[in-house]
Design a protein around this motif. Structure first.
Motif, short mmCIF file in Angstrom:
data_model
loop_
_atom_site.label_atom_id
_atom_site.label_comp_id
_atom_site.label_asym_id
_atom_site.label_seq_id
_atom_site.Cartn_x
_atom_site.Cartn_y
_atom_site.Cartn_z
N TYR A 114 27.14 61.17 12.24
CA TYR A 114 26.36 61.79 13.31
C TYR A 114 25.08 60.98 13.47
O TYR A 114 24.56 60.44 12.49
CB TYR A 114 26.04 63.25 12.98
N CYS A 116 21.18 60.56 15.72
CA CYS A 116 20.14 61.16 16.55
C CYS A 116 20.14 60.43 17.89
O CYS A 116 20.15 59.19 17.91
CB CYS A 116 18.78 61.02 15.86
N PRO A 117 20.10 61.13 19.00
CA PRO A 117 20.07 60.45 20.30
C PRO A 117 18.80 59.62 20.51
O PRO A 117 18.77 58.72 21.35
CB PRO A 117 20.18 61.59 21.32
N PHE A 133 22.77 70.09 11.78
CA PHE A 133 23.01 69.16 12.89
C PHE A 133 21.75 68.94 13.74
O PHE A 133 21.83 68.71 14.94
CB PHE A 133 24.20 69.61 13.74
N CYS A 135 18.18 66.55 13.75
CA CYS A 135 17.59 65.34 13.18
C CYS A 135 16.43 65.74 12.26
O CYS A 135 15.49 66.42 12.72
CB CYS A 135 17.09 64.40 14.28
N GLU A 140 15.81 66.65 17.10
CA GLU A 140 16.83 66.63 18.16
C GLU A 140 18.19 67.00 17.59
O GLU A 140 18.44 66.83 16.40
CB GLU A 140 16.90 65.24 18.80
N ASP A 141 19.09 67.48 18.48
CA ASP A 141 20.46 67.78 18.07
C ASP A 141 21.19 66.47 17.75
O ASP A 141 21.15 65.52 18.53
CB ASP A 141 21.22 68.49 19.19
N LEU A 142 21.83 66.45 16.60
CA LEU A 142 22.63 65.27 16.22
C LEU A 142 23.94 65.29 16.99
O LEU A 142 24.49 66.35 17.27
CB LEU A 142 22.90 65.28 14.71
N THR A 143 24.45 64.09 17.32
CA THR A 143 25.71 63.99 18.05
C THR A 143 26.71 63.19 17.23
O THR A 143 26.33 62.28 16.48
CB THR A 143 25.51 63.31 19.43
N PHE A 144 27.98 63.53 17.41
CA PHE A 144 29.05 62.81 16.73
C PHE A 144 29.04 61.36 17.20
O PHE A 144 28.87 61.07 18.38
CB PHE A 144 30.40 63.47 17.07
N GLN A 145 29.26 60.44 16.26
CA GLN A 145 29.33 59.02 16.62
C GLN A 145 30.75 58.51 16.39
O GLN A 145 31.25 58.55 15.26
CB GLN A 145 28.36 58.17 15.81
#
Length: 164
Positions: A114, A116-117, A133, A135, A140-145
């Motif tokens: 995951y 951070c954007p 989830f 950062c 910030e909301d973490l996103t799947f990578q």
């Protein structure tokens, strides 16, 4: 004699010694010489010459012989380049690189990441879950990578190295 313009050889030597090391190798007098003579011939500071000579000696690219002055007891170190073994050193480096790339490939294939954007962090799924989830740096909301591209790149690099 070794071709110092060969990009692989030059890259290895720059990584090992830096640009000053290349200057030393290119301008080093023939035969056995002292570190002071090398510094004078190359225009590189004596402490940098000594550091590079010891690195070259550790990597079997230079030979060192000690001589003791019978009257003063001082030791004189005499140095001579010996780049004949550079192919062996390059093979060792290649094996290390393949091993490290394989370990990185295994890590990438075996884990979920995951990010951070905002670009703060890239963390494993378990750590992202521990942070809910979010950062831990900026909130910030973490996103799947998706790391398929990274895995493919590592595989290509490994294949290229193993075939060369």
């Amino acid at each position: 004699m070794i071709d110092l313009n060969d990009p692989v050889v030059r890259g290895y030597l720059i990584q090992l010694l830096g640009e000053e090391g290349i200057t030393i190798i290119e301008n080093m007098p023939e035969g056995e010489v002292t570190d002071e003579e090398i510094a004078e011939a190359t225009g590189v500071l004596l402490n940098i010459v000594r550091r590079n000579l010891f690195i070259m000696n550790e990597n079997k690219l230079a030979i060192c012989r000690r001589e003791r002055d019978s009257s003063s007891g001082w030791l004189t170190y005499l140095w001579q380049l010996d780049l004949d073994d550079i192919d062996t050193q390059l093979t060792k480096e290649k094996k290390k690189l393949v091993k490290n790339l394989q370990a990185r490939l295994d890590f990438e294939e075996d884990n979920v990441f995951y990010v951070c954007p905002e670009g703060c962090i890239r963390i494993l799924f378990n750590n992202a879950a521990d942070c809910h989830f979010l950062c831990p740096v900026c909130g910030e909301d973490l996103t799947f990578q998706e790391n398929t591209e990274m895995v493919d790149t590592l595989k290509e690099r490994l294949t290229a190295l193993q075939e060369s």
